[in-house]
Design a protein around this motif. Structure first.
Motif, mmCIF file in Angstrom:
data_model
loop_
_atom_site.group_PDB
_atom_site.id
_atom_site.type_symbol
_atom_site.label_atom_id
_atom_site.label_comp_id
_atom_site.label_asym_id
_atom_site.label_seq_id
_atom_site.Cartn_x
_atom_site.Cartn_y
_atom_site.Cartn_z
ATOM 1 N N GLY A 188 -10.938 20.975 43.249
ATOM 2 C CA GLY A 188 -12.004 21.879 42.844
ATOM 3 C C GLY A 188 -11.457 23.199 42.349
ATOM 4 O O GLY A 188 -10.587 23.805 42.988
ATOM 5 N N THR A 189 -11.955 23.652 41.196
ATOM 6 C CA THR A 189 -11.632 24.995 40.707
ATOM 7 C C THR A 189 -12.714 25.998 41.115
ATOM 8 O O THR A 189 -12.577 27.194 40.897
ATOM 9 N N ALA A 190 -13.773 25.486 41.688
ATOM 10 C CA ALA A 190 -14.824 26.287 42.328
ATOM 11 C C ALA A 190 -15.499 25.352 43.318
ATOM 12 O O ALA A 190 -15.603 24.149 43.076
ATOM 13 N N ALA A 191 -15.950 25.897 44.440
ATOM 14 C CA ALA A 191 -16.539 25.034 45.468
ATOM 15 C C ALA A 191 -17.484 25.844 46.338
ATOM 16 O O ALA A 191 -17.318 27.049 46.511
ATOM 17 N N GLN A 192 -18.457 25.137 46.879
ATOM 18 C CA GLN A 192 -19.382 25.771 47.821
ATOM 19 C C GLN A 192 -19.677 24.817 48.963
ATOM 20 O O GLN A 192 -19.772 23.608 48.789
ATOM 21 N N GLY A 193 -19.809 25.390 50.171
ATOM 22 C CA GLY A 193 -20.203 24.611 51.332
ATOM 23 C C GLY A 193 -21.681 24.281 51.273
ATOM 24 O O GLY A 193 -22.490 25.134 50.909
ATOM 25 N N VAL A 194 -22.015 23.049 51.657
ATOM 26 C CA VAL A 194 -23.419 22.632 51.600
ATOM 27 C C VAL A 194 -24.172 23.026 52.873
ATOM 28 O O VAL A 194 -25.398 22.950 52.921
ATOM 29 N N GLY A 195 -23.440 23.427 53.919
ATOM 30 C CA GLY A 195 -24.100 23.894 55.132
ATOM 31 C C GLY A 195 -24.587 22.798 56.056
ATOM 32 O O GLY A 195 -25.508 23.031 56.854
ATOM 33 N N ASP A 196 -23.998 21.603 55.984
ATOM 34 C CA ASP A 196 -24.439 20.529 56.875
ATOM 35 C C ASP A 196 -23.962 20.779 58.300
ATOM 36 O O ASP A 196 -22.927 21.381 58.545
ATOM 37 N N TYR A 197 -24.738 20.316 59.256
ATOM 38 C CA TYR A 197 -24.427 20.417 60.682
ATOM 39 C C TYR A 197 -24.083 21.849 61.112
ATOM 40 O O TYR A 197 -23.189 22.065 61.923
ATOM 41 N N GLY A 198 -24.768 22.800 60.540
ATOM 42 C CA GLY A 198 -24.603 24.176 60.957
ATOM 43 C C GLY A 198 -23.346 24.859 60.478
ATOM 44 O O GLY A 198 -23.029 25.963 60.931
ATOM 45 N N THR A 199 -22.630 24.248 59.534
ATOM 46 C CA THR A 199 -21.429 24.887 58.994
ATOM 47 C C THR A 199 -21.807 25.844 57.873
ATOM 48 O O THR A 199 -22.957 25.905 57.431
ATOM 49 N N TYR A 200 -20.805 26.575 57.397
ATOM 50 C CA TYR A 200 -21.012 27.616 56.387
ATOM 51 C C TYR A 200 -21.626 27.045 55.104
ATOM 52 O O TYR A 200 -21.195 26.011 54.591
ATOM 53 N N LYS A 201 -22.614 27.743 54.587
ATOM 54 C CA LYS A 201 -23.239 27.386 53.309
ATOM 55 C C LYS A 201 -23.010 28.517 52.330
ATOM 56 O O LYS A 201 -23.374 29.670 52.597
ATOM 57 N N GLY A 202 -22.385 28.207 51.207
ATOM 58 C CA GLY A 202 -22.123 29.227 50.209
ATOM 59 C C GLY A 202 -20.782 29.012 49.548
ATOM 60 O O GLY A 202 -20.049 28.069 49.858
ATOM 61 N N PRO A 203 -20.425 29.893 48.612
ATOM 62 C CA PRO A 203 -19.197 29.706 47.834
ATOM 63 C C PRO A 203 -17.944 29.968 48.661
ATOM 64 O O PRO A 203 -17.924 30.839 49.538
ATOM 65 N N LEU A 204 -16.902 29.192 48.378
ATOM 66 C CA LEU A 204 -15.582 29.430 48.948
ATOM 67 C C LEU A 204 -14.770 30.278 47.982
ATOM 68 O O LEU A 204 -15.090 30.375 46.790
ATOM 69 N N ASN A 205 -13.709 30.874 48.487
ATOM 70 C CA ASN A 205 -12.845 31.737 47.688
ATOM 71 C C ASN A 205 -11.774 30.879 47.004
ATOM 72 O O ASN A 205 -10.591 30.943 47.346
ATOM 73 N N VAL A 206 -12.200 30.075 46.064
ATOM 74 C CA VAL A 206 -11.292 29.143 45.392
ATOM 75 C C VAL A 206 -10.474 29.879 44.333
ATOM 76 O O VAL A 206 -11.016 30.658 43.534
ATOM 77 N N GLN A 207 -9.181 29.615 44.316
ATOM 78 C CA GLN A 207 -8.275 30.197 43.334
ATOM 79 C C GLN A 207 -8.257 29.305 42.090
ATOM 80 O O GLN A 207 -7.467 28.353 41.997
ATOM 81 N N ALA A 208 -9.141 29.615 41.141
ATOM 82 C CA ALA A 208 -9.396 28.725 40.011
ATOM 83 C C ALA A 208 -8.146 28.473 39.171
ATOM 84 O O ALA A 208 -7.869 27.330 38.768
ATOM 85 N N GLU A 209 -7.397 29.528 38.885
ATOM 86 C CA GLU A 209 -6.222 29.359 38.025
ATOM 87 C C GLU A 209 -5.162 28.497 38.710
ATOM 88 O O GLU A 209 -4.595 27.585 38.092
ATOM 89 N N LEU A 210 -4.904 28.763 39.982
ATOM 90 C CA LEU A 210 -3.930 27.960 40.717
ATOM 91 C C LEU A 210 -4.407 26.519 40.855
ATOM 92 O O LEU A 210 -3.602 25.580 40.745
ATOM 93 N N ALA A 211 -5.694 26.339 41.104
ATOM 94 C CA ALA A 211 -6.233 24.990 41.237
ATOM 95 C C ALA A 211 -6.082 24.209 39.937
ATOM 96 O O ALA A 211 -5.721 23.023 39.948
ATOM 97 N N THR A 212 -6.336 24.870 38.812
ATOM 98 C CA THR A 212 -6.180 24.211 37.505
ATOM 99 C C THR A 212 -4.721 23.858 37.251
ATOM 100 O O THR A 212 -4.406 22.763 36.772
ATOM 101 N N ASP A 213 -3.825 24.778 37.590
ATOM 102 C CA ASP A 213 -2.401 24.492 37.436
ATOM 103 C C ASP A 213 -1.974 23.334 38.335
ATOM 104 O O ASP A 213 -1.119 22.525 37.957
ATOM 105 N N CYS A 214 -2.571 23.248 39.521
ATOM 106 C CA CYS A 214 -2.264 22.151 40.439
ATOM 107 C C CYS A 214 -2.712 20.816 39.852
ATOM 108 O O CYS A 214 -1.992 19.814 39.959
ATOM 109 N N VAL A 215 -3.876 20.809 39.216
ATOM 110 C CA VAL A 215 -4.336 19.587 38.546
ATOM 111 C C VAL A 215 -3.317 19.152 37.492
ATOM 112 O O VAL A 215 -2.945 17.976 37.410
ATOM 113 N N ARG A 216 -2.857 20.094 36.692
ATOM 114 C CA ARG A 216 -1.874 19.771 35.647
ATOM 115 C C ARG A 216 -0.600 19.195 36.265
ATOM 116 O O ARG A 216 -0.049 18.197 35.764
#
Length: 306
Positions: free
Chosen positions: A61-89
């Motif tokens: 994922g280059t961006a991600a959010q928690g869905v909040g199931d079972y009382g866990t965090y719901k909202g965006p994560l601090n995803v490092q988009a550039e590093l994630a894209t480089d990791c895909v490559r």
């Protein structure tokens, strides 16, 4: 480390919760002392973000959010988009096919470890990596190890302190719907991703809690836990024999340890990523066969020997 939605629901004994919390606290201290600059999370999904309409074996994922199931965090994560894209490559260049998502939904399998280790799941820079561990057919474990190795080689080029998390239970067989057995409403969810209503989500939680009560009492149809299998797997990791999993047959894993034991794929990937930098040593050797959680629950920490 293992995860379980039942950690956030009524039912488990206080003694069990205290035992697991003590082990998590030790892992939290390990993480705090390491002070990571980046966190990479290998995790499964439980039909909350990935569905049979298009089920990749792996996805970054280059961006991600928690869905909040079972009382866990719901909202965006601090995803490092550039590093994630480089990791895909880097993973593709290593001849491992992987999908990319610019809008990844992640559930408790990803978020719960982040919350347990950091308090706030969104407080740390992350790269989320999904490994299909539920929706059959599944690929061979050797491809999971190849994924972890490719990710680890990329991370080794960053010059950063990187924490790698593998999030999954060991032997367990919770009531997860399948294409062959799901009723119409569940089929719509696992195939098309039709969102659950508040009532349906509550009913799902109630069903999971009831299944855990029956299982802990020795009743129900769920496959039993297999502590011997769990310990053998953990010993394999502790003694740097990861390559032995290449020969493991998926049907054998399910027969020995339950259908959701395939979540050990996240552990294989995480240790393969660490092993890409050479030998390693493990610590915090926690294991608990926990019928109240319908899971063999384990925690390991490890550092590169170099």
């Amino acid at each position: 480390m293992s995860h379980s939605p039942l950690l956030n629901l009524p039912g488990p004994s206080q003694e069990l919760l205290d035992d697991i919390e003590a082990a998590i606290a030790s892992a939290r201290a390990f993480v705090s002392a390491f002070d990571p600059e980046l966190v990479v999370v290998f995790s499964p999904d439980h039909y909350n973000g990935f569905f049979y309409r298009a089920m990749p074996p792996f996805c970054i994922g280059t961006a991600a959010q928690g869905v909040g199931d079972y009382g866990t965090y719901k909202g965006p994560l601090n995803v490092q988009a550039e590093l994630a894209t480089d990791c895909v490559r880097a993973v593709l260049d290593a001849d491992v096919d992987i999908a990319i998502s610019a809008a990844m939904d992640v559930d408790h399998g990803t978020v719960q470890p982040l919350q347990n280790l950091f308090g706030d799941a969104a407080s740390v820079p992350v790269i989320p990596i999904f490994i299909n561990s539920v929706a059959t057919p599944l690929g061979p474990l050797r491809r999971v190890r190849a994924l972890g190795d490719a990710v680890g080689r990329y991370l080794g080029t960053l010059g950063k302190r990187v924490l790698i998390i593998g999030s999954g239970g060991l032997s367990h067989d919770p009531p997860v719907p399948t294409l062959a057995t799901a009723p119409p409403a569940a089929l719509d969810r696992i195939v098309h991703g039709v969102p659950m209503t508040t009532e349906q989500r509550q009913a799902r939680q109630t069903a999971v809690m009831e299944a855990a009560r029956e299982f802990a009492a020795g009743n129900g149809s769920l496959a039993p836990l297999n502590p011997d299998w769990d310990h053998a797997f953990l010993d394999l990791l502790d003694t740097n024999r990861l390559s032995e999993t290449d020969a493991w047959d998926n049907a054998w894993i399910a027969e020995q340890a339950g259908n959701s034991a395939h979540e050990v794929r996240t552990w294989v990937a995480a240790f393969a990523a660490l092993a890409a930098q050479g030998g390693y040593r493990t610590d915090n050797h926690f294991y608990r066969a926990a019928p109240d959680l319908i899971a063999g629950f384990a925690i390991r920490t490890a550092v590169s020997a170099s």
